[in-house]
Design a protein around this motif. Structure first.
Motif, short mmCIF file in Angstrom:
data_model
loop_
_atom_site.label_atom_id
_atom_site.label_comp_id
_atom_site.label_asym_id
_atom_site.label_seq_id
_atom_site.Cartn_x
_atom_site.Cartn_y
_atom_site.Cartn_z
N PHE A 116 0.84 -1.21 0.00
CA PHE A 116 0.00 0.00 0.00
C PHE A 116 0.87 1.26 0.00
CE2 PHE A 116 -1.97 3.42 2.46
CZ PHE A 116 -3.13 3.63 1.73
N MET A 117 1.91 1.27 0.83
CA MET A 117 2.81 2.41 0.90
C MET A 117 3.51 2.65 -0.44
SD MET A 117 4.44 1.55 4.66
CE MET A 117 5.66 2.88 4.66
N VAL A 123 2.54 7.34 -6.83
CA VAL A 123 1.67 8.42 -7.30
C VAL A 123 2.28 9.79 -6.95
CG1 VAL A 123 -0.59 9.50 -7.05
CG2 VAL A 123 -0.41 7.01 -7.16
N VAL A 124 2.73 9.93 -5.72
CA VAL A 124 3.26 11.21 -5.25
C VAL A 124 4.56 11.56 -5.98
CG1 VAL A 124 4.21 12.46 -3.28
CG2 VAL A 124 2.18 11.02 -2.99
N LEU A 125 5.49 10.61 -6.08
CA LEU A 125 6.79 10.88 -6.71
C LEU A 125 6.65 11.20 -8.19
CD1 LEU A 125 8.90 8.06 -5.02
CD2 LEU A 125 9.17 10.52 -4.67
N LEU A 158 10.37 8.48 -15.32
CA LEU A 158 9.33 8.71 -14.32
C LEU A 158 8.04 7.96 -14.64
CD1 LEU A 158 9.79 12.52 -13.61
CD2 LEU A 158 10.34 10.62 -12.08
N LEU A 159 7.82 7.65 -15.91
CA LEU A 159 6.61 6.92 -16.29
C LEU A 159 6.59 5.50 -15.72
CD1 LEU A 159 6.32 8.03 -20.04
CD2 LEU A 159 5.17 9.00 -18.03
N GLY A 160 7.76 4.99 -15.36
CA GLY A 160 7.85 3.64 -14.82
C GLY A 160 8.06 3.59 -13.33
N THR A 161 7.74 4.68 -12.62
CA THR A 161 7.99 4.75 -11.17
C THR A 161 7.29 3.62 -10.41
OG1 THR A 161 8.24 7.16 -11.26
CG2 THR A 161 7.79 6.19 -9.12
N ILE A 162 6.04 3.32 -10.76
CA ILE A 162 5.30 2.27 -10.06
C ILE A 162 5.99 0.92 -10.20
CG2 ILE A 162 3.81 1.89 -12.06
CD1 ILE A 162 2.82 1.48 -8.37
N CYS A 163 6.58 0.67 -11.37
CA CYS A 163 7.29 -0.59 -11.60
C CYS A 163 8.57 -0.66 -10.79
CB CYS A 163 7.60 -0.76 -13.09
SG CYS A 163 6.13 -0.85 -14.13
#
Length: 459
Positions: A116-117, A123-125, A158-163
């Motif tokens: 979850f964190m 999203v924030v970064l 930055l588009l791949g931050t979630i990954c």
């Protein structure tokens, strides 16, 4: 049922198998995983440093990538905040499950809250850096010549931050269960793919720096999918499901407390990059920023094997500490110190004797190679003792001692390195920035030695 039994046997082996055998089984895949993982950015730097299509601007392209490193480091720091903070807690709970079977459910809740964190951080970064990209890069030391290269790389990355968050932040939860080989494969898949895609995007498609970023995020996404798939499968004892993603403040607080240490260790790298790059621009120019990028890459090559080894044995420390088997914990510490010391001394000696051979992996610029020949041995001189701090850091994180681990993390970088990097150039010019690193590392390593001895005797 059979899968659950296998996982239970694997967990209990952390508390019963011979220490040397366990360390070999868990640490070797972890070392390989860390070495493979470092290839993500180092391979980018190697290719970018030799972009023939950029001609004389290849060194500027390398410098532009170096400007992005603080942001890349910060993204990884948030991954470590949740992952490295949560995984030892999960391992401790698995150790407690020898006495209390309900502890496994707590371990699973820790995994869910960490995931979850990571989503929130992503999203924030991503939003923050996409909006403030140009001023941030300028603040981090980008000049008019290097800003276009830095902007091209970061816009895609930055588009791949979630990954990145999932692949770096969730993989420790695989390791803490004793699945060291699976954790290694998770990183291997992405790294190999990155090595294959880099020349295709950079050279064959003529995308240059932007192509390196595309190769990196595609590789990280594939790795993230693999990791999430494993944690959702029956092979994982602590399984990732939507039901456990519900945030629990008490658990997040514990993860944050322990995760503060690895977060500070990595996040402060961003602050160091800012101080270094601004000082290097002021006293030396773009060429010294490029030289520093290479030195930090060589430092990674030296540091990563010991970090990987320590990360591999940390679940053994956490599990046995949770099971109150303190003599086994002490044996792990002794052997970790010995192995880390041997690895570090050999690598530092090699880089000190052959500095230009290491540097030539990243550039063919004669001017940069001259700087490396003179200053690389100085810059890495403090690493002769860094293995002690690394082992101490691993021990305190492994036993859940957040306060000491945070202090060690802050001592080298915030208390010592940054002030030294600001003051020494006033007396020694641009070379003073390179002197700051060995002084800070030596002082913090000696302090860590004292703290580790005290903790060892009390255990």
């Amino acid at each position: 049922m059979q899968s659950s039994l296998k996982n239970k046997n694997r967990d209990s082996a952390l508390g019963t198998d011979g220490i040397s055998r366990l360390m070999l089984r868990l640490a070797l895949p972890s070392v390989l995983a860390y070495l493979i993982n470092v290839l993500y950015n180092i391979v980018d730097r190697i290719y970018i440093g030799h972009i023939s299509s950029e001609g004389a601007d290849s060194s500027l392209a390398l410098t532009g990538l170096g400007i992005c490193l603080p942001i890349i480091q910060l993204v990884s720091a948030f991954s470590a905040f949740a992952g490295t903070g949560g995984a030892p807690l999960a391992a401790i709970e698995l150790g407690k499950s020898e006495l209390d079977p309900s502890a496994r459910k707590t371990a699973q809740k820790i995994l869910g809250n960490a995931a979850f964190m990571l989503v929130i951080f992503s999203v924030v970064l991503t939003s923050f850096f996409l909006v403030l990209k140009t001023p941030v890069l300028t603040f981090f030391g980008a000049s008019e010549k290097t800003l276009p290269f830095a902007d091209s790389y970061l816009s895609v990355y930055l588009l791949g931050t979630i990954c990145v968050q999932f692949s770096v932040g969730l993989n420790p939860f695989i390791t803490c269960q004793g699945h060291a080989k699976t954790a290694m494969i998770s990183i291997l898949i992405g790294a190999v793919l990155n090595i294959i895609l880099d020349p295709i995007f950079i050279f064959a498609l003529g995308m240059g720096v932007k192509g390196a970023a595309f190769a990196t995020i595609i590789s990280q996404c594939v790795s993230a999918v693999w990791i999430v798939s494993f944690l959702c499968s029956k092979k994982s004892e602590i399984r990732l499901t939507f039901a456990i993603l519900r945030p629990r403040f008490a658990i997040i607080k514990k993860i944050s407390s322990l995760g503060a240490s690895p977060f500070v260790m990595q996040a402060t790298e961003s602050a160091i990059f800012v101080v270094f790059n601004s000082g290097l621009q002021r006293y030396g120019g773009d060429i010294y920023v490029g030289a520093m990028t290479i030195m930090q890459s060589v430092m990674q090559i030296i540091f990563i094997p010991t970090q990987g080894f320590a990360n591999g044995v940390q679940p053994i420390i956490s599990y046995n500490f949770g099971a109150k088997k303190f003599e086994r914990v002490k044996e792990v510490i002794r052997k970790m110190l010995f192995v880390n010391g041997i690895i570090t001394v050999c690598l530092v000696l090699s880089a000190s004797v052959f500095p230009t051979r290491f540097a030539s992996l990243f550039t063919s610029s004669g001017e940069i190679l001259q700087i490396e020949q003179k200053l690389l041995p100085v810059y890495i001189a403090g690493l002769w003792l860094m293995w002690i701090q690394n082992s101490a850091q691993t021990t305190f994180v492994g036993i859940g001692n957040a306060k000491v681990s945070v202090f060690i993390a802050c001592l080298r970088k915030i208390i010592l390195l940054i002030p030294l990097a600001l003051v020494l150039p006033k007396f020694f010019g641009v070379e003073g920035i390179f002197f700051a690193e060995p002084i800070a590392t030596t002082c913090s390593a000696l302090t860590s030695t004292v703290l580790l001895i005290r903790a060892y005797r009390k255990m």
